[in-house]
Design a protein around this motif. Structure first.
Motif, PDB file in Angstrom:
ATOM      1  N   ASP A 135      39.448  42.392  38.570  1.00  0.00           N
ATOM      2  CA  ASP A 135      39.325  41.719  39.759  1.00  0.00           C
ATOM      3  C   ASP A 135      40.174  40.664  39.776  1.00  0.00           C
ATOM      4  O   ASP A 135      40.859  40.152  40.711  1.00  0.00           O
ATOM      5  CB  ASP A 135      38.004  41.262  40.209  1.00  0.00           C
TER       6      ASP A 135
ATOM      7  N   VAL B 124      43.074  42.097  42.692  1.00  0.00           N
ATOM      8  CA  VAL B 124      42.447  43.393  42.938  1.00  0.00           C
ATOM      9  C   VAL B 124      40.905  43.094  43.664  1.00  0.00           C
ATOM     10  O   VAL B 124      40.546  44.091  44.264  1.00  0.00           O
ATOM     11  CB  VAL B 124      42.330  44.124  41.533  1.00  0.00           C
TER      12      VAL B 124
ATOM     13  N   TYR C 263      40.530  43.703  47.076  1.00  0.00           N
ATOM     14  CA  TYR C 263      41.133  44.999  47.752  1.00  0.00           C
ATOM     15  C   TYR C 263      39.691  45.532  47.875  1.00  0.00           C
ATOM     16  O   TYR C 263      38.838  45.461  47.818  1.00  0.00           O
ATOM     17  CB  TYR C 263      41.704  45.984  46.372  1.00  0.00           C
TER      18      TYR C 263
ATOM     19  N   LYS D   9      41.222  49.826  45.136  1.00  0.00           N
ATOM     20  CA  LYS D   9      40.936  49.683  43.798  1.00  0.00           C
ATOM     21  C   LYS D   9      41.095  50.921  43.092  1.00  0.00           C
ATOM     22  O   LYS D   9      41.593  51.057  41.987  1.00  0.00           O
ATOM     23  CB  LYS D   9      39.587  49.343  43.583  1.00  0.00           C
TER      24      LYS D   9
END
Lengths: 189, 229
Positions: free
Chosen positions: A72, A114, A117, A122
């Protein structure tokens, strides 16, 4: 679970593993990936008439599953550059960008963390890390989960691209994904 | 495709760890806050003038390592647990050879420990009026101690992550690994504090390097088993 299961998957074929929840689809893929050791039996990967040592499976396998995630705190590009470097690849921005776009992740999103997202975005990055090294074996567990119709189509094209060069196994209950298969294993409870 | 090497893969893991940490600051905050709080509490309660002069080198060396050890363990133990929590462990397991993961994580823990020592040791010396006769000797003990502590912490962190992050297991596994190391680290620090001769720290240094070596060799053989099974 999975007793009496035996077979060979050659490159150029897509094997679909289907069955009700709890029948062992993900367990079978985990065994094929080397994440779980089977209580009996064995999995072997062969290349040039020789077995690939288990310690080198990671170089030949590409895996995407619901219980996997990418980082992430990194952007999509940073994630893929990291996984490319782990696999000994030259991490080229243009090829990474092209792969992400092939999976439907627009270029303007590539530099975002990420963690920001949606689950579908993802999933696209997760699929990209599974194929960035052009693996000889591709194991996909519910690859279209969290994806919209466009995402599903992108995964279908990806599977098609690998159909000719890799052995692909897809664990799914989605009728659209089952249609990708050349062969099917139906697991029962 | 180019030939991959363990070094470049380990550096990739280290780079990822540093980038993630600089953005999330979870370990930095945990280690920094814990170490500074302990340091200030010790300095406030014990202070520089409440210990007999003859006892100072030994007691202050022991206190310094207690602060460093507890500060370090609050962050080092999370290095693998965070991968399990974020569901990235399986992705990493399927993409990298185990030793690249181990050495990358070890490098991160080592950098974290060296950073902690760089912050805590000067502050401790100032707050506790702790004089060191051989600064080079202390630096050697700190550097080798960081390697040994990072190696054992990384290995233990991998084991507890596979055991669903059990804090009890961390304590049980850390005691036999950390206790002998802490004893020789305290001896080495005391030697650097009391003698200007660099050679004074050599006996402790030999023990520290030996412990680090044994831990690293054991980790090279054990880590792939722990990581995959």
């Amino acid at each position: 679970m999975l007793a009496q299961l035996s077979g060979t998957v050659e490159p150029g074929r897509v094997l679909v593993v289907a069955g009700p929840n709890g029948s062992g689809k993900s367990t079978l893929l985990n065994i094929l990936a080397g994440v779980i050791r089977p209580s009996r039996g064995e999995v072997r990967y062969r290349q040039d008439e020789g077995d690939i040592p288990r310690a080198r499976w990671f170089a030949h396998l590409g895996v995407a599953a619901p219980d996997m995630a990418v980082y992430d705190e990194l952007t999509a590009v940073e994630n893929l550059m990291f996984f490319a470097r782990l696999r000994g690849l030259e991490a080229r921005l243009d090829s990474i960008g092209a792969l992400l776009e092939e999976l439907g992740l627009a270029a303007r999103e590539h530099g975002r963390y990420v963690g920001t997202y949606s689950s579908g975005m993802k999933q696209r990055v997760k699929l990209a890390q599974a194929v960035i090294h052009e693996p000889g074996v591709l194991l996909l567990d519910e690859p279209s989960s969290n994806l919209d119709t466009a995402g599903h189509d992108a995964v279908a094209r990806l599977v098609d691209r690998f159909r000719s060069r890799a052995a692909v196994a897809v664990a799914t209950n989605d009728p659209r994904e089952m249609a990708w298969g050349d062969a099917r294993i139906e697991l029962a409870l | 495709m180019r030939a991959s090497s363990l070094l470049s893969e380990s550096l990739a893991v280290l780079g990822k760890e540093l980038t993630s940490e600089l953005r999330s600051r979870v370990a930095l905050n945990a280690v920094g806050l814990f170490a500074l709080t302990t340091l200030i509490a010790v300095a406030y309660q014990i202070g520089p003038y409440k210990i007999e002069e003859a006892d100072r080198p030994h007691l202050l060396s022991a206190l310094l390592w207690i602060i460093l050890f507890f500060g370090a363990t609050s962050g080092l133990a999370r290095v693998f647990v965070k991968e399990e929590d974020a569901r990235t462990a399986k992705t990493l397991r399927l993409a990298a050879r185990p030793l690249a993961v181990f050495f990358g994580k070890l490098g991160f823990n080592l950098i974290l420990l060296l950073g902690l020592e760089s912050l805590v040791v000067p502050l401790y010396c100032a707050l506790m009026s702790y004089t060191v006769e051989s600064v080079a000797g202390l630096a050697l003990v700190m550097a080798c101690g960081a390697v040994a502590m990072a190696a054992s912490s990384t290995m233990v962190a991998a084991i507890i992550a596979r055991a669903s992050g059990s804090g009890t297991l961390f304590a049980i596994l850390t005691v036999p690994l950390a206790l002998p190391l802490l004893v020789v680290l305290i001896q080495g620090t005391k030697a650097a504090a009391t003698s200007a001769a660099l050679a004074a720290v050599f006996p402790a240094l030999r023990a520290i390097v030996s412990l680090a070596g044994v831990t690293l060799v054991a980790a090279v053989y054990l880590f792939p088993v722990v990581w995959h099974d």
